[in-house]
Motif scaffolding. Structure first.
Motif, mmCIF file in Angstrom:
data_model
loop_
_atom_site.group_PDB
_atom_site.id
_atom_site.type_symbol
_atom_site.label_atom_id
_atom_site.label_comp_id
_atom_site.label_asym_id
_atom_site.label_seq_id
_atom_site.Cartn_x
_atom_site.Cartn_y
_atom_site.Cartn_z
ATOM 1 N N TYR A 19 0.796 -1.225 0.000
ATOM 2 C CA TYR A 19 0.000 0.000 0.000
ATOM 3 C C TYR A 19 0.830 1.278 0.000
ATOM 4 N N LEU A 20 2.146 1.162 -0.090
ATOM 5 C CA LEU A 20 3.022 2.330 -0.079
ATOM 6 C C LEU A 20 4.066 2.203 -1.180
ATOM 7 N N THR A 21 4.425 3.326 -1.768
ATOM 8 C CA THR A 21 5.559 3.325 -2.684
ATOM 9 C C THR A 21 6.846 3.377 -1.861
ATOM 10 N N PRO A 22 7.969 2.938 -2.421
ATOM 11 C CA PRO A 22 9.206 2.892 -1.634
ATOM 12 C C PRO A 22 9.710 4.259 -1.195
ATOM 13 N N THR A 23 9.533 5.290 -2.035
ATOM 14 C CA THR A 23 10.067 6.621 -1.727
ATOM 15 C C THR A 23 9.042 7.684 -2.109
ATOM 16 N N GLY A 24 9.442 8.927 -1.952
ATOM 17 C CA GLY A 24 8.541 10.028 -2.301
ATOM 18 C C GLY A 24 7.463 10.223 -1.263
ATOM 19 N N ASP A 25 6.279 10.610 -1.727
ATOM 20 C CA ASP A 25 5.209 10.847 -0.749
ATOM 21 C C ASP A 25 4.470 9.553 -0.392
ATOM 22 N N ARG A 26 4.952 8.418 -0.901
ATOM 23 C CA ARG A 26 4.511 7.070 -0.530
ATOM 24 C C ARG A 26 3.124 6.698 -1.064
ATOM 25 N N CYS A 27 2.465 7.599 -1.803
ATOM 26 C CA CYS A 27 1.074 7.356 -2.200
ATOM 27 C C CYS A 27 0.984 6.539 -3.478
ATOM 28 N N LEU A 28 0.277 5.427 -3.423
ATOM 29 C CA LEU A 28 0.021 4.626 -4.611
ATOM 30 C C LEU A 28 -0.995 5.301 -5.510
ATOM 31 N N ARG A 29 -1.951 5.985 -4.935
ATOM 32 C CA ARG A 29 -2.928 6.738 -5.703
ATOM 33 C C ARG A 29 -3.413 7.900 -4.851
ATOM 34 N N ASP A 30 -3.970 8.897 -5.503
ATOM 35 C CA ASP A 30 -4.415 10.103 -4.818
ATOM 36 C C ASP A 30 -5.879 9.926 -4.405
ATOM 37 N N PRO A 31 -6.164 9.872 -3.102
ATOM 38 C CA PRO A 31 -7.557 9.689 -2.667
ATOM 39 C C PRO A 31 -8.465 10.789 -3.204
ATOM 40 N N ARG A 32 -9.595 10.377 -3.743
ATOM 41 C CA ARG A 32 -10.515 11.327 -4.359
ATOM 42 C C ARG A 32 -11.757 11.594 -3.530
ATOM 43 N N GLN A 33 -11.940 10.853 -2.451
ATOM 44 C CA GLN A 33 -13.138 11.055 -1.635
ATOM 45 C C GLN A 33 -12.803 10.854 -0.164
ATOM 46 N N ALA A 34 -13.712 11.333 0.679
ATOM 47 C CA ALA A 34 -13.508 11.209 2.123
ATOM 48 C C ALA A 34 -13.446 9.735 2.511
ATOM 49 N N LEU A 35 -12.554 9.428 3.421
ATOM 50 C CA LEU A 35 -12.381 8.051 3.878
ATOM 51 C C LEU A 35 -13.242 7.780 5.107
ATOM 52 N N PRO A 36 -13.580 6.516 5.366
ATOM 53 C CA PRO A 36 -14.507 6.191 6.452
ATOM 54 C C PRO A 36 -13.944 6.532 7.839
ATOM 55 N N ASP A 37 -14.777 7.168 8.636
ATOM 56 C CA ASP A 37 -14.406 7.501 10.010
ATOM 57 C C ASP A 37 -14.714 6.374 10.980
ATOM 58 N N THR A 38 -15.713 5.542 10.650
ATOM 59 C CA THR A 38 -16.174 4.511 11.575
ATOM 60 C C THR A 38 -15.649 3.136 11.166
ATOM 61 N N LEU A 39 -15.628 2.212 12.128
ATOM 62 C CA LEU A 39 -15.162 0.861 11.839
ATOM 63 C C LEU A 39 -16.062 0.167 10.832
ATOM 64 N N ASP A 40 -17.373 0.277 10.999
ATOM 65 C CA ASP A 40 -18.297 -0.361 10.061
ATOM 66 C C ASP A 40 -18.103 0.177 8.652
ATOM 67 N N GLY A 41 -17.985 1.492 8.549
ATOM 68 C CA GLY A 41 -17.769 2.096 7.243
ATOM 69 C C GLY A 41 -16.457 1.660 6.625
ATOM 70 N N TRP A 42 -15.448 1.559 7.476
ATOM 71 C CA TRP A 42 -14.144 1.118 6.980
ATOM 72 C C TRP A 42 -14.202 -0.309 6.462
ATOM 73 N N LEU A 43 -14.813 -1.207 7.208
ATOM 74 C CA LEU A 43 -14.882 -2.603 6.797
ATOM 75 C C LEU A 43 -15.614 -2.750 5.469
ATOM 76 N N ARG A 44 -16.668 -1.979 5.277
ATOM 77 C CA ARG A 44 -17.395 -2.032 4.004
ATOM 78 C C ARG A 44 -16.519 -1.529 2.864
ATOM 79 N N ALA A 45 -15.866 -0.403 3.088
ATOM 80 C CA ALA A 45 -15.054 0.191 2.024
ATOM 81 C C ALA A 45 -13.856 -0.682 1.681
ATOM 82 N N ALA A 46 -13.159 -1.193 2.707
ATOM 83 C CA ALA A 46 -11.969 -2.000 2.459
ATOM 84 C C ALA A 46 -12.322 -3.347 1.834
#
Length: 237
Positions: A166-193
């Motif tokens: 999930y990380l690039t070796p160097t730089g800002d480490r981002c594999l992709r630029d997130p385009r939307q808000a990420l889940p704050d809750t555990l349930d939301g996270w489990l669904r999204a992941a």
């Protein structure tokens, strides 16, 4: 009430309480075997192979060394990132699927149980997976009851473990630029992941960029200390 009757009453009351408690323990073991297993590893057939480390019995010396080396490497990653370690969770290690299923594990590689203990599956006996799960425990031990959004919790686990999935070796480490808000809750996270495993990469990207923007890894313990003192989580996205 005569003394003999009072004694009989309290004996019956005590017996009733014992029955209720036993039923509660049994219900927990059935409904939440992972919680029960981390509370009593020996009850699930695990043996202590080091302080705070439990594994299925009969491991070969090479397997014991492997477990020890993995946990030592994970400990080094935690200490290096946080500047030390305050948590000391029990770690339950299974090298067979049957063992992991018996203690309540599923298809995951590892899991932090109630953010207090860690269970590792045969596919999770690896410094990356171990340090990810131990990061959850370390974070919550330092938070002291305060909370963080689930995306930050998971993104931090990826960053501390230096997970190459999930990380690039160097730089800002981002594999992709997130385009939307990420889940704050555990349930939301489990669904999204579950729908998109690279949600972990998005979370790691957010955390990595926050760390870079705030002076490096040493900014994280400071943030945690502020949250533990009651300050709100910053707008880190």
């Amino acid at each position: 009430m005569p003394l003999t009757r009072r004694r009989g009453f309290w004996w019956i009351a005590g017996a009733a309480v014992a029955v209720v408690l036993a039923a509660a323990v049994a219900a927990t073991a059935i409904a939440f075997p992972s919680v029960a297993a981390t509370t009593c590893p020996g009850c699930y057939g695990l043996e202590r192979i080091a302080p705070g480390v439990y594994a299925e019995p009969g491991l070969a010396p090479a397997e014991r060394r492997r477990v020890s080396e993995v946990l030592e490497q994970a400990d080094e990653r935690i200490r290096a990132f946080f500047g030390g370690r305050v948590s000391a969770p029990d770690v339950l290690v299974c090298l067979t699927d049957a063992c992991y299923s018996r203690i309540g594990g599923g298809g995951e590689r590892g899991i932090a149980v109630l953010n207090r203990s860690v269970m590792l599956s045969p596919r999770g006996v690896d410094p990356v997976i171990a340090s990810h799960e131990l990061t959850h425990v370390e974070l919550h031990a330092r938070l002291g009851g305060a909370d963080v959004p689930q995306w930050f919790d998971e993104g931090l686990g990826v960053l501390v473990s230096d997970d190459p999935r999930y990380l690039t070796p160097t730089g800002d480490r981002c594999l992709r630029d997130p385009r939307q808000a990420l889940p704050d809750t555990l349930d939301g996270w489990l669904r999204a992941a579950s729908a998109d495993p690279l949600t972990y990469a998005d979370a790691a990207c957010q955390v990595s960029r926050w760390v870079t923007a705030n002076g490096g890894e040493q900014a994280v313990p400071g943030l945690i200390a502020r949250l533990a003192s009651g300050q709100p989580f910053p707008a880190a996205r």
